[in-house]
Design a protein around this motif. Structure first.
Motif, PDB file in Angstrom:
ATOM      1  N   LEU A   2       0.825  -1.211   0.000  1.00  0.00           N
ATOM      2  CA  LEU A   2       0.000   0.000   0.000  1.00  0.00           C
ATOM      3  C   LEU A   2       0.859   1.261   0.000  1.00  0.00           C
ATOM      4  O   LEU A   2       0.513   2.261  -0.639  1.00  0.00           O
ATOM      5  CB  LEU A   2      -0.939  -0.013   1.200  1.00  0.00           C
ATOM      6  N   THR A   3       1.981   1.224   0.692  1.00  0.00           N
ATOM      7  CA  THR A   3       2.884   2.377   0.662  1.00  0.00           C
ATOM      8  C   THR A   3       3.466   2.571  -0.732  1.00  0.00           C
ATOM      9  O   THR A   3       3.568   3.703  -1.229  1.00  0.00           O
ATOM     10  CB  THR A   3       4.001   2.199   1.700  1.00  0.00           C
ATOM     11  N   ARG A   4       3.856   1.478  -1.375  1.00  0.00           N
ATOM     12  CA  ARG A   4       4.351   1.584  -2.750  1.00  0.00           C
ATOM     13  C   ARG A   4       3.293   2.223  -3.650  1.00  0.00           C
ATOM     14  O   ARG A   4       3.601   3.114  -4.462  1.00  0.00           O
ATOM     15  CB  ARG A   4       4.718   0.202  -3.278  1.00  0.00           C
ATOM     16  N   CYS A   5       2.052   1.797  -3.495  1.00  0.00           N
ATOM     17  CA  CYS A   5       0.972   2.381  -4.299  1.00  0.00           C
ATOM     18  C   CYS A   5       0.842   3.878  -4.044  1.00  0.00           C
ATOM     19  O   CYS A   5       0.677   4.665  -4.982  1.00  0.00           O
ATOM     20  CB  CYS A   5      -0.351   1.684  -3.987  1.00  0.00           C
ATOM     21  N   GLU A   6       0.887   4.273  -2.780  1.00  0.00           N
ATOM     22  CA  GLU A   6       0.719   5.694  -2.455  1.00  0.00           C
ATOM     23  C   GLU A   6       1.759   6.545  -3.173  1.00  0.00           C
ATOM     24  O   GLU A   6       1.434   7.561  -3.796  1.00  0.00           O
ATOM     25  CB  GLU A   6       0.819   5.906  -0.942  1.00  0.00           C
ATOM     26  N   TYR A   7       3.024   6.150  -3.103  1.00  0.00           N
ATOM     27  CA  TYR A   7       4.066   6.937  -3.765  1.00  0.00           C
ATOM     28  C   TYR A   7       3.914   6.897  -5.285  1.00  0.00           C
ATOM     29  O   TYR A   7       3.986   7.924  -5.965  1.00  0.00           O
ATOM     30  CB  TYR A   7       5.454   6.416  -3.372  1.00  0.00           C
ATOM     31  N   GLU A   8       3.716   5.716  -5.838  1.00  0.00           N
ATOM     32  CA  GLU A   8       3.722   5.583  -7.298  1.00  0.00           C
ATOM     33  C   GLU A   8       2.520   6.267  -7.949  1.00  0.00           C
ATOM     34  O   GLU A   8       2.664   6.944  -8.976  1.00  0.00           O
ATOM     35  CB  GLU A   8       3.764   4.106  -7.690  1.00  0.00           C
ATOM     36  N   TYR A  43       0.711   8.746  -6.790  1.00  0.00           N
ATOM     37  CA  TYR A  43       0.823  10.199  -6.702  1.00  0.00           C
ATOM     38  C   TYR A  43       1.818  10.727  -7.730  1.00  0.00           C
ATOM     39  O   TYR A  43       1.606  11.804  -8.314  1.00  0.00           O
ATOM     40  CB  TYR A  43       1.218  10.621  -5.286  1.00  0.00           C
ATOM     41  N   ARG A  44       2.880   9.990  -7.975  1.00  0.00           N
ATOM     42  CA  ARG A  44       3.814  10.414  -9.024  1.00  0.00           C
ATOM     43  C   ARG A  44       3.123  10.459 -10.378  1.00  0.00           C
ATOM     44  O   ARG A  44       3.403  11.333 -11.209  1.00  0.00           O
ATOM     45  CB  ARG A  44       5.018   9.467  -9.072  1.00  0.00           C
ATOM     46  N   ALA A  45       2.219   9.497 -10.593  1.00  0.00           N
ATOM     47  CA  ALA A  45       1.511   9.442 -11.874  1.00  0.00           C
ATOM     48  C   ALA A  45       0.483  10.559 -12.022  1.00  0.00           C
ATOM     49  O   ALA A  45      -0.103  10.711 -13.104  1.00  0.00           O
ATOM     50  CB  ALA A  45       0.832   8.083 -12.044  1.00  0.00           C
ATOM     51  N   ASN A  46       0.252  11.333 -10.960  1.00  0.00           N
ATOM     52  CA  ASN A  46      -0.675  12.472 -11.026  1.00  0.00           C
ATOM     53  C   ASN A  46       0.053  13.807 -11.173  1.00  0.00           C
ATOM     54  O   ASN A  46      -0.554  14.865 -11.013  1.00  0.00           O
ATOM     55  CB  ASN A  46      -1.565  12.501  -9.781  1.00  0.00           C
ATOM     56  N   ARG A  47       1.355  13.765 -11.432  1.00  0.00           N
ATOM     57  CA  ARG A  47       2.060  15.007 -11.757  1.00  0.00           C
ATOM     58  C   ARG A  47       1.483  15.581 -13.048  1.00  0.00           C
ATOM     59  O   ARG A  47       1.093  14.839 -13.936  1.00  0.00           O
ATOM     60  CB  ARG A  47       3.552  14.735 -11.966  1.00  0.00           C
ATOM     61  N   PRO A  48       1.473  16.908 -13.202  1.00  0.00           N
ATOM     62  CA  PRO A  48       1.928  17.955 -12.279  1.00  0.00           C
ATOM     63  C   PRO A  48       0.831  18.468 -11.348  1.00  0.00           C
ATOM     64  O   PRO A  48       1.073  19.380 -10.557  1.00  0.00           O
ATOM     65  CB  PRO A  48       2.358  19.060 -13.233  1.00  0.00           C
ATOM     66  N   ASP A  49      -0.383  17.905 -11.444  1.00  0.00           N
ATOM     67  CA  ASP A  49      -1.455  18.393 -10.576  1.00  0.00           C
ATOM     68  C   ASP A  49      -1.186  18.076  -9.117  1.00  0.00           C
ATOM     69  O   ASP A  49      -1.608  18.817  -8.229  1.00  0.00           O
ATOM     70  CB  ASP A  49      -2.794  17.784 -11.010  1.00  0.00           C
ATOM     71  N   PRO A  58      10.420   3.796 -13.873  1.00  0.00           N
ATOM     72  CA  PRO A  58       9.355   3.278 -14.739  1.00  0.00           C
ATOM     73  C   PRO A  58       8.160   2.873 -13.882  1.00  0.00           C
ATOM     74  O   PRO A  58       8.331   2.402 -12.743  1.00  0.00           O
ATOM     75  CB  PRO A  58       9.996   2.062 -15.417  1.00  0.00           C
ATOM     76  N   LEU A  59       6.952   3.052 -14.420  1.00  0.00           N
ATOM     77  CA  LEU A  59       5.737   2.765 -13.675  1.00  0.00           C
ATOM     78  C   LEU A  59       4.766   1.962 -14.522  1.00  0.00           C
ATOM     79  O   LEU A  59       4.591   2.238 -15.718  1.00  0.00           O
ATOM     80  CB  LEU A  59       5.041   4.063 -13.246  1.00  0.00           C
ATOM     81  N   ALA A  60       4.137   0.976 -13.899  1.00  0.00           N
ATOM     82  CA  ALA A  60       2.999   0.269 -14.484  1.00  0.00           C
ATOM     83  C   ALA A  60       1.902   0.280 -13.433  1.00  0.00           C
ATOM     84  O   ALA A  60       2.110  -0.222 -12.315  1.00  0.00           O
ATOM     85  CB  ALA A  60       3.381  -1.158 -14.865  1.00  0.00           C
ATOM     86  N   LEU A  61       0.736   0.850 -13.749  1.00  0.00           N
ATOM     87  CA  LEU A  61      -0.326   1.057 -12.774  1.00  0.00           C
ATOM     88  C   LEU A  61      -1.668   0.635 -13.354  1.00  0.00           C
ATOM     89  O   LEU A  61      -1.847   0.595 -14.583  1.00  0.00           O
ATOM     90  CB  LEU A  61      -0.389   2.534 -12.367  1.00  0.00           C
ATOM     91  N   ILE A  62      -2.616   0.356 -12.473  1.00  0.00           N
ATOM     92  CA  ILE A  62      -3.987   0.032 -12.866  1.00  0.00           C
ATOM     93  C   ILE A  62      -4.946   0.902 -12.067  1.00  0.00           C
ATOM     94  O   ILE A  62      -4.844   0.996 -10.846  1.00  0.00           O
ATOM     95  CB  ILE A  62      -4.316  -1.454 -12.609  1.00  0.00           C
ATOM     96  N   ARG A  63      -5.877   1.537 -12.742  1.00  0.00           N
ATOM     97  CA  ARG A  63      -6.962   2.268 -12.091  1.00  0.00           C
ATOM     98  C   ARG A  63      -8.000   2.633 -13.147  1.00  0.00           C
ATOM     99  O   ARG A  63      -7.675   2.794 -14.324  1.00  0.00           O
ATOM    100  CB  ARG A  63      -6.462   3.526 -11.382  1.00  0.00           C
ATOM    101  N   GLY A  64      -9.244   2.751 -12.692  1.00  0.00           N
ATOM    102  CA  GLY A  64     -10.301   3.196 -13.590  1.00  0.00           C
ATOM    103  C   GLY A  64     -10.481   2.342 -14.827  1.00  0.00           C
ATOM    104  O   GLY A  64     -10.837   2.860 -15.888  1.00  0.00           O
ATOM    105  N   GLY A  65     -10.216   1.041 -14.704  1.00  0.00           N
ATOM    106  CA  GLY A  65     -10.401   0.148 -15.842  1.00  0.00           C
ATOM    107  C   GLY A  65      -9.299   0.195 -16.873  1.00  0.00           C
ATOM    108  O   GLY A  65      -9.437  -0.380 -17.959  1.00  0.00           O
ATOM    109  N   LYS A  66      -8.177   0.853 -16.553  1.00  0.00           N
ATOM    110  CA  LYS A  66      -7.079   0.980 -17.513  1.00  0.00           C
ATOM    111  C   LYS A  66      -5.755   0.570 -16.869  1.00  0.00           C
ATOM    112  O   LYS A  66      -5.564   0.716 -15.665  1.00  0.00           O
ATOM    113  CB  LYS A  66      -6.950   2.418 -18.019  1.00  0.00           C
ATOM    114  N   ALA A  67      -4.856   0.083 -17.685  1.00  0.00           N
ATOM    115  CA  ALA A  67      -3.455  -0.057 -17.316  1.00  0.00           C
ATOM    116  C   ALA A  67      -2.721   1.149 -17.872  1.00  0.00           C
ATOM    117  O   ALA A  67      -2.962   1.561 -19.025  1.00  0.00           O
ATOM    118  CB  ALA A  67      -2.874  -1.345 -17.862  1.00  0.00           C
ATOM    119  N   GLU A  68      -1.828   1.726 -17.072  1.00  0.00           N
ATOM    120  CA  GLU A  68      -1.106   2.929 -17.478  1.00  0.00           C
ATOM    121  C   GLU A  68       0.396   2.662 -17.367  1.00  0.00           C
ATOM    122  O   GLU A  68       0.857   2.076 -16.379  1.00  0.00           O
ATOM    123  CB  GLU A  68      -1.492   4.115 -16.580  1.00  0.00           C
ATOM    124  N   PHE A  69       1.140   3.128 -18.358  1.00  0.00           N
ATOM    125  CA  PHE A  69       2.580   2.888 -18.423  1.00  0.00           C
ATOM    126  C   PHE A  69       3.286   4.242 -18.517  1.00  0.00           C
ATOM    127  O   PHE A  69       2.996   5.039 -19.419  1.00  0.00           O
ATOM    128  CB  PHE A  69       2.921   2.016 -19.630  1.00  0.00           C
TER     129      PHE A  69
END
Length: 832
Positions: free
Chosen positions: A609-615, A617-623, A666-677
């Motif tokens: 969960l900590t890894r998710c929190e950091y990663e 939030y990074r994927a929400n830059r620059p907002d 590098p980041l690989a994430l899942i949210r909102g029905g999508k995988a994001e790279f």
């Protein structure tokens, strides 16, 4: 020059009612002394800390004798720290009182010293008398802790026991013949290469007339300047008759080829040495030295991008560059802060630096830290979000106003000289953090006057705006060298001060995990402007937990002694912390049917969960301008939010944070029905990339993949691609990945970890050279691979630990232990 006579040695203390004096260390603490002397047991074990509870109802006395030193003009007695309400006596004569641990206390003893032996006595009144209330229950006090300016956490918090510190918590010394002195030194760096000095000297120096000699040197530069106190001022501006000299003088030095002070991971934290000398009658009368950094900081608030919804960003701009903050919250190093050692500070701050953190928040329920903390943050490039020492309560301004002003002025003048100080904050969680005045939790807000501070009820005062929007904001604006200030953590522009779309908030994914575990990643669809606290929990290792809970080798499960677990691990937000950890672990990792399950599954939940929190939030830059964990360290042995335990040992979560906070990721994430790279570049240089992303299975087979080549722009998040989850027939164990040449692979499992049947795995451990070992997975999938010493209870340092390896993958680890003393563990083996 002035003469210093240190008085730290040969102190004795006693319970005032008993009068039996024993030696005590200064700086130090009464509680710690009672433990060291064997009068009370080790408070870190079991519930033995409760044997310290009666100390808060007792009066304590410190005494010390010393010979009168030789001096010519004057003598001042300085206590750098007095924790508790105390009265100070010299040779039976009262010098004064102290009720604030957050600034030094000075007493003129020029005429009070006698020839031969002199006696100092400091009498501490009972804490319960000072705050006007006895301990409420086994967990300490409530709002009464606000009446005395000592560390708030000491009166009970949801991660610390209520054993308040009492004693001489700072150095004690005589300062003699100090009439000719530098009263105040300040500098500002309005642009690269320009440093403006502002220097104030004593009245005695002004009357004699003086010169100031300045020197700034480092990184190939060495610039000096001498200026006179006789500034060219209009005659009508002269204060007294023919005295043309000034108390305050100012000047500018220009440093050639100057370098910026940048934060960790963005650039060099360049520091320059400086010296300020007060010259009177051709001789050096006083000297001030320090280190300066060329840095300018401001807060930037920009409207969110359209895809992020309504809101404003909250970003720190350092030397013209936007910084994504990655860090954690810092609490006091020990239960009684004066007992912390320099080695503990160095250890913890080295770990913070090596974790790629670029900011630590000094939380407002603790202490203004020692100089070594800020010196090391300067050196390591760790920005500091500095709270004033107020936390989670309304504070009675009518009682504390003058004390608060003295405290704030002292700390602002002291800390503004550190380039690491990049943000000030009035309070942790002011009363308006959770609702609009008169609404919700503030519906019954009391408009209190001085006489109304009864200590009962849920205080909601009108004092908060005065303290945090007027007094502290005003003083920071006047004295803080243009460093940004915000009233509270959290603080937003909406009715509730904890809204995520503006300012800073305390925002975490645990609510989604508890209620919608299968969709918990959708928590991160809500863009957060700046998260000054996210909270995830996990226990310490099995060996330590057994030791500090005094459980024996085979602890029962569920815990047999519920009182012990709640007392030591604490409780908060409606339940015991250990049970909260179990609930989260069972939602996402797996069932907890034994003590070993509790350690392994709860540590892993904390990790993931900590890894998710950091990663995310990074994927929400620059907002999003950054995020900080609650919390980095522990003040005593326990098992909760911390990333590093009380003993200075990284918990598994530390390594998750270290990897997730790397400047290049590098980041690989899942949210909102999508995988994001993605690839996130937080350096100031463009970076050419080559790699592949896609979907794999646990057995190593590839479902689909795509290659890419691109340039990751400096200090920007680069979106590589997205993929719709419905386009893939996902099975448990499938994971999306981003693999970039030269970097560790980033994986995001499509299913919750508890649904995945982790296969058997085999691996090897090889010594490459002294201090370097190679871990390789030879078969299966090695989940949460980690190294540990073969000898129980021993510890080694590792550059990385707790990582996943697929068959054929390897990782090189730096360590201070040889391979033949290590064992390789993972999910399907025993757990360290």
């Amino acid at each position: 020059m002035s003469k210093i006579f240190v008085l730290n040695d040969n102190w004795q203390f006693a319970d005032a009612a008993e009068g039996v004096f024993r030696p005590i260390t200064v700086p130090g603490d009464v509680n710690a002394a009672l433990c060291e002397l064997g009068i009370l047991p080790d408070p870190h074990i079991g519930m033995q800390f409760r044997e310290y509870y009666p100390n808060s109802a007792r009066s304590w006395v410190y005494i010390r004798e010393f010979d009168k030193p030789q001096f010519d003009d004057n003598a001042e007695l300085i206590f750098e720290g007095i924790t508790g309400a105390a009265t100070v006596y010299l040779n039976g004569q009262k010098l004064g009182e102290a009720r604030n641990a957050h600034y030094p206390h000075r007493f003129d003893v020029t005429t009070g010293l006698i020839e031969g032996k002199n006696q100092l006595k400091v009498i501490f009144e009972p804490i319960e008398k000072s705050i006007g209330a006895a301990r409420r229950d086994a967990f300490g006090w409530g709002n009464e802790r606000t009446f005395l300016r000592t560390p708030p956490f000491n009166y009970g918090w949801d991660w610390s026991v209520a054993v308040p510190s009492t004693g001489l918590s700072g150095k004690v010394y005589l300062e003699c013949d100090n009439c000719l002195k530098l009263v105040n030194v300040n500098y500002r760096t309005p642009r690269l290469g320009r440093v403006d000095f502002f220097i104030e000297s004593s009245r005695a120096a002004r009357e004699k007339t003086y010169n100031i000699r300045l020197r700034v040197y480092g990184h190939g530069a060495d610039v000096s300047k001498e200026l006179s106190c006789n500034l060219d001022v209009p005659r009508w501006a002269i204060e007294e008759g023919s005295i043309f000299s000034q108390h305050r003088v100012f000047t500018t030095l220009n440093i050639p080829d100057a370098r910026y002070w940048f934060c960790n991971g963005m650039g060099q934290a360049a520091l320059y040495d400086y010296t300020v000398e007060l010259i009177v009658d051709g001789e050096v009368a006083d000297t001030f030295t320090g280190k300066l950094g060329f840095r300018n900081v401001r807060i930037v608030e920009e409207p969110f991008r359209e895809e992020s919804g309504p809101g404003f960003s909250y970003e720190i701009e350092l030397n013209g560059e936007r910084v994504f903050v990655k860090g954690s919250n810092w609490i006091p190093v020990t239960l009684w802060p004066a007992t912390a050692t320099e080695e503990q500070y160095r250890r913890l701050l080295e770990l913070a630096r090596d974790a790629n953190f670029n900011m630590l928040r000094v939380w407002g329920g603790g202490v203004y830290e020692r100089d070594i903390f800020y010196d090391l943050c300067d050196e390591y490039g760790i920005m500091v979000w500095q709270d004033f020492m107020f936390a989670s309560n309304a504070y009675p301004a009518g009682m504390l106003r003058e004390e608060i002003k003295i405290e704030a002025e002292y700390q602002l003048k002291r800390l503004r000289l550190h380039p690491c100080i990049t943000h000030w904050c009035g309070i942790n969680e002011d009363v308006f953090s959770w609702a609009y005045p008169g609404c919700g939790r503030l519906a019954g807000m009391v408009q209190a006057d001085l006489g109304d501070y009864s200590g009962s009820g849920n205080w909601q005062f009108h004092d908060d705006p005065e303290l945090f929007s007027m007094i502290l904001r005003g003083l920071t604006s006047q004295l803080g060298n243009n460093v940004p200030y915000i009233e509270s953590s959290p603080h937003s522009h909406g009715d509730c001060g904890n809204l995520p779309q503006s300012g800073n908030c305390h925002f975490t994914s645990t609510g989604m995990v508890k209620n919608y575990p299968e969709k918990f990643r959708d928590h991160f669809l809500q863009v957060c402007s700046f998260n000054s606290e996210f909270g995830q929990q996990g226990p310490d290792c099995a060996y330590n937990t057994k030791r500090f809970l005094d459980l024996g080798e085979n602890p029962a499960w569920p815990p047999e002694n519920e009182e012990l677990w709640v007392a030591h691990l604490q409780r908060g937000h409606g339940s015991a912390l250990w049970s909260q950890q179990v609930a989260i672990a069972e939602k996402i990792i797996g069932p907890v049917n034994s003590f070993d399950d509790y350690i392994r599954n709860s540590q892993t939940a904390h990790f993931e969960l900590t890894r998710c929190e950091y990663e995310y939030y990074r994927a929400n830059r620059p907002d999003c301008g950054g995020t900080m964990a609650w919390m980095f360290n522990d003040c005593w042995p326990t098992g909760n939010w911390s990333q590093v335990n009380y003993y200075g040992q990284p918990k598994p979560v530390y390594y998750a944070a270290k990897r997730a906070c790397a400047p290049l990721l590098p980041l690989a994430l899942i949210r909102g029905g999508k995988a994001e790279f993605y690839f996130d570049n937080q350096t100031l240089d463009d970076l050419p990339l080559k790699g592949v992303y896609g979907l794999k299975k646990l057995d190593g087979s590839t479902v689909w993949s795509k290659s890419f080549e691109l340039t990751a722009a400096a200090n920007q998040l680069t979106l590589i691609d997205t993929a719709c989850l419905t386009d893939d027939r996902l099975e448990n164990g499938d994971f999306y990945f981003t693999a970039v040449d030269g970097f560790d692979i980033s994986r995001c499992f499509a299913a919750l970890w508890r649904h995945i049947r982790w296969p058997e795995a085999q691996g090897t451990l090889e010594q490459l050279e002294p201090g370097k070992v190679l871990v390789r997975c030879t078969q299966g999938y090695m989940r949460m691979a980690h190294l540990a010493l073969t000898e129980p209870g021993k510890w080694a340092d590792f550059s990385d630990n707790y990582f996943d390896l697929a068959a054929g993958e390897s990782r090189t680890i730096l360590t201070d232990a040889p391979a033949n003393e290590l064992k390789l563990l993972h999910w399907r083996t025993e757990w360290e």
